[in-house]
Design an enzyme around this catalytic site. Structure first.
Site, PDB file in Angstrom:
ATOM      1  CB  THR A 219      -0.944   0.022   1.211  1.00 57.69           C
ATOM      2  OG1 THR A 219      -0.171   0.009   2.416  1.00 57.69           O
ATOM      3  CG2 THR A 219      -1.860  -1.202   1.196  1.00 57.69           C
ATOM      4  CG  ASP A 252      -6.621  -1.660  11.074  1.00 54.36           C
ATOM      5  OD1 ASP A 252      -5.572  -2.292  10.829  1.00 54.36           O
ATOM      6  OD2 ASP A 252      -6.747  -0.898  12.057  1.00 54.36           O
ATOM      7  N   GLY A 287     -12.027   9.006  13.386  1.00 57.87           N
ATOM      8  CA  GLY A 287     -12.076   7.765  14.144  1.00 57.87           C
ATOM      9  C   GLY A 287     -11.701   6.570  13.298  1.00 57.87           C
TER      10      GLY A 287
END
Length: 301
Positions: A219, A252, A287
């Site tokens: 990535t 994630d 968040g």
């Protein structure tokens, strides 16, 4: 044949987040925003991200018998994650201390807590979950010996996805099971060590493949990602251009989305392109778990 599209084995933390104008240097104090507490941890994040996308998801993790642990269990259940594998007790729930600057970049320090007590024995006791799961993903916020045991308990025909974060040298047994190994630039450099002889990500991917994984994904943030298969072919995957607000949890979300799509039969480049869209939506919101999109929101990108 499978009860779960994805079994996530990994960490569950309470994220303690403070916004700062800039991150402090050594010996420096800076003032920040009010403290915000969010459910997080790479394992818990991946489970929620996959479930939000519609994956039948289970989590194998350990939390403390405390308020942070209850926060994490509640967030998993609210997202639709099966928490039958979440163990309670043994140590306080893990905590991540996160600072976020105005560009959305973050710095994170993790106190593992109960995550460090997720043992190989816990993995062996959950073997029924492994045999019920099409894809298994893991990270390195739990003990490395536990990840080794995960590899040893994979069901025949299942797929193993690893994001080695925080990075460390990996045993050959673990590398050989990865399909894919997902790394960012920092993680690639740590795993390659002295073998990194180029600044070209395509070369990193090939060198990582030579270490044994069946496939590799690198990535590259705003530059997208690239995927490398066992044939040696390396494919660039374009990023989705957005205005980033907070990158916490974006990696994630990418990993969870990619693992889910691979389990659904997508080719690696196609799965990475989908994961890029998921990550792009996530960084436009504050968040970690609160930022993860639904499948419908991803389709709108």
């Amino acid at each position: 044949m499978y009860d779960y599209d994805l079994l996530v084995v990994g960490s569950a933390n309470a994220d303690l987040v403070i916004g700062v104008e800039r991150r402090p240097g050594a010996g420096e104090t800076v003032l920040g925003s009010d403290l915000a507490v969010h459910p997080g941890g790479k394992g818990a994040n991946q489970a929620v991200a996959a479930a939000r996308l519609g994956a039948r998801t289970a989590l194998l993790a350990r939390v403390g018998d405390d308020g942070h642990g209850r926060l994490l269990l509640d967030s998993q259940q609210a997202a639709g994650v099966d928490t039958v594998g979440v163990l309670v007790g043994g140590a306080p729930t893990g905590v991540a201390l996160i600072t976020v600057d105005p560009s959305g970049d973050n710095s994170i320090v993790v106190s593992p807590g109960a995550n460090g007590r997720l043992t190989p024995g816990d993995v062996r006791s959950a073997v029924s979950l492994f045999h019920a799961s099409r894809v298994v993903s893991a990270q390195l916020e739990i003990p490395l010996e536990t990840v080794v045991e995960v590899v040893r308990n994979l069901a025949p025909g299942s797929r193993f996805v690893l994001n080695p974060s925080p990075p460390r040298p990996l045993p050959t047994e673990v590398l050989a099971a990865c399909d894919p190994l997902i790394v960012n630039e920092h993680e690639a450099k740590v795993i390659l060590g002295d073998a990194r002889v180029s600044d070209a990500p395509e070369d990193w991917a090939r060198l990582l493949l030579a270490k044994g994984p069946r496939s590799v994904v690198v990535t590259l943030g705003a530059e997208g990602s690239l995927v490398a298969s066992s044939s040696g072919a390396v494919t660039r995957v374009a990023s989705v251009k957005v205005d980033a607000v907070d990158t916490t949890g974006a990696g994630d979300a990418f990993t969870a989305a990619l693992a889910f799509r691979l389990g659904a039969g997508s080719a690696l480049p196609e799965a990475a392109a989908y994961a890029s869209r998921v990550g792009a939506v996530a960084v436009t919101r504050e968040g970690a778990q609160d930022s993860f999109p639904t499948a419908e929101e991803v389709e709108a990108v």
